[in-house]
Design an enzyme around this catalytic site. Structure first.
Site, PDB file in Angstrom:
ATOM      1  N   SER A 194       0.837  -1.199   0.000  1.00 27.05           N
ATOM      2  CA  SER A 194       0.000   0.000   0.000  1.00 27.05           C
ATOM      3  C   SER A 194       0.871   1.247   0.000  1.00 27.05           C
ATOM      4  O   SER A 194       2.015   1.218   0.482  1.00 27.05           O
ATOM      5  CB  SER A 194      -0.905   0.015   1.235  1.00 27.05           C
ATOM      6  OG  SER A 194      -1.560   1.260   1.385  1.00 27.05           O
ATOM      7  N   TYR A 207      -2.102  -0.780  10.388  1.00 27.78           N
ATOM      8  CA  TYR A 207      -2.187  -1.205   8.991  1.00 27.78           C
ATOM      9  C   TYR A 207      -0.945  -0.764   8.218  1.00 27.78           C
ATOM     10  O   TYR A 207      -0.319  -1.563   7.504  1.00 27.78           O
ATOM     11  CB  TYR A 207      -3.448  -0.619   8.362  1.00 27.78           C
ATOM     12  CG  TYR A 207      -3.588  -0.887   6.882  1.00 27.78           C
ATOM     13  CD1 TYR A 207      -4.068  -2.109   6.418  1.00 27.78           C
ATOM     14  CD2 TYR A 207      -3.258   0.081   5.937  1.00 27.78           C
ATOM     15  CE1 TYR A 207      -4.205  -2.365   5.056  1.00 27.78           C
ATOM     16  CE2 TYR A 207      -3.393  -0.165   4.580  1.00 27.78           C
ATOM     17  CZ  TYR A 207      -3.869  -1.383   4.140  1.00 27.78           C
ATOM     18  OH  TYR A 207      -3.993  -1.621   2.796  1.00 27.78           O
TER      19      TYR A 207
END
Length: 302
Positions: A194, A207
């Protein structure tokens, strides 16, 4: 006599307007979330992705293959000639059935493997079933992820932290460890990291940490496996409209502005990620090893 030369004018897709600039209404789904209930619906390439045979004969396992990016990858791989196995949680069966229909409509095999990747034995069983039912394995996409937006570190519970790390890091390790012995030269592994690995949001501490770990793990593993002819690469998506965002992945009141801060001015659609995963699994990328391919609408990245 003067000669007049006419040049044909070609019109190309404008990436700013190729997909809609969505303004999602405030909404909330229970974990793990369904594409079928998302508003607006995502574009996973059902009507638009056209294959050219670049993955003919491949046998691919895709975790999180029922919805969002994983579903778009499954559709694209099938249209490029691959048989696929998709893993997902049992609660996501409705989405998984739809993807299986689309894969099988291309004349390809789709093996559905519902299982929770936060359990080591389940990860090993996912790989075992994929190999047995596909007749081998030569493309692995580690894509399943967990993301929960939390305003303060004081509000991140041990349970949330544990589940995020197990889903995004432990499962990656367990699945790859089980799969490596089945991967012959020419096989590929693609990890879904990401933009959060480089530019973490203050509400996504756990995350973002796991995605940075995934990025580093992938680059190290690429060096280990490259001499064996197995390539490892990473895709780092930016803000992509998927069910992940409405199961506490984003603060609900921020959903209408999701992705609008990107230089391209909008959130991405899952289908816009699929070509990156196809490229990295295809022989065309034979000299691409340990690369992180950023698909993020123009955000700065290393």
């Amino acid at each position: 006599m003067a000669m007049t030369q006419r040049k044909d004018h070609l019109t190309f897709d404008n990436p700013v307007t190729r997909h809609p600039d969505i303004t999602p209404p405030k909404q909330d789904q229970d974990m793990p979330g369904l594409d079928a209930e998302l508003e607006p619906q995502t574009d996973r390439g059902e009507r638009t992705y056209r294959g050219t045979g670049r993955l003919e004969g491949r046998k691919a396992l895709i975790t999180g293959g029922d919805s969002g990016i994983g579903a778009a990858v499954a559709i694209a791989y099938a249209r490029e000639g691959a048989d696929v196995a998709i893993n997902y949680l049992p609660a996501e069966e409705e989405d998984a059935d739809r993807i299986a229909e689309l894969v099988e409509a291309e004349g390809r095999t789709c093996v559905q493997i519902p299982a929770d990747v936060t359990d080591r034995a389940s990860c090993e069983e996912i790989v075992r079933r994929a190999v047995a039912e596909l007749g081998g394995l030569d493309a692995l996409v580690v894509n399943a992820g967990k993301q929960v937006a939390t305003e303060s570190i004081e509000d991140i519970s041990d349970e949330q932290f544990d589940l995020t790390v197990k889903t995004n890091v432990y499962a990656m390790f367990w699945i790859i460890r089980a799969a490596v012995k089945h991967l012959e030269p020419g096989s590929t592994i693609v990890l879904s990291s990401s933009v959060q690995a480089y530019s973490p949001s203050e509400t996504l501490l756990d995350y973002a940490m796991t995605k940075a770990a995934m990025n580093t793990f992938g680059k190290g593993l690429a060096k280990q496996l490259a001499p064996k002819g197995v390539r490892v690469n990473i895709v780092a998506p930016g803000p992509i409209w998927t069910p992940l965002q409405v199961v506490d992945g984003q603060p609900t009141d921020q959903l209408p502005e999701f992705g609008k801060g990107q230089p391209i001015g909008r959130a991405g659609q899952p289908v816009e990620l699929a070509p990156a995963y196809v490229f990295l699994a295809s022989p065309e990328s034979s000299y691409v090893v340990g690369e992180t391919l950023n698909v993020n609408g123009g955000a700065d990245s290393p």
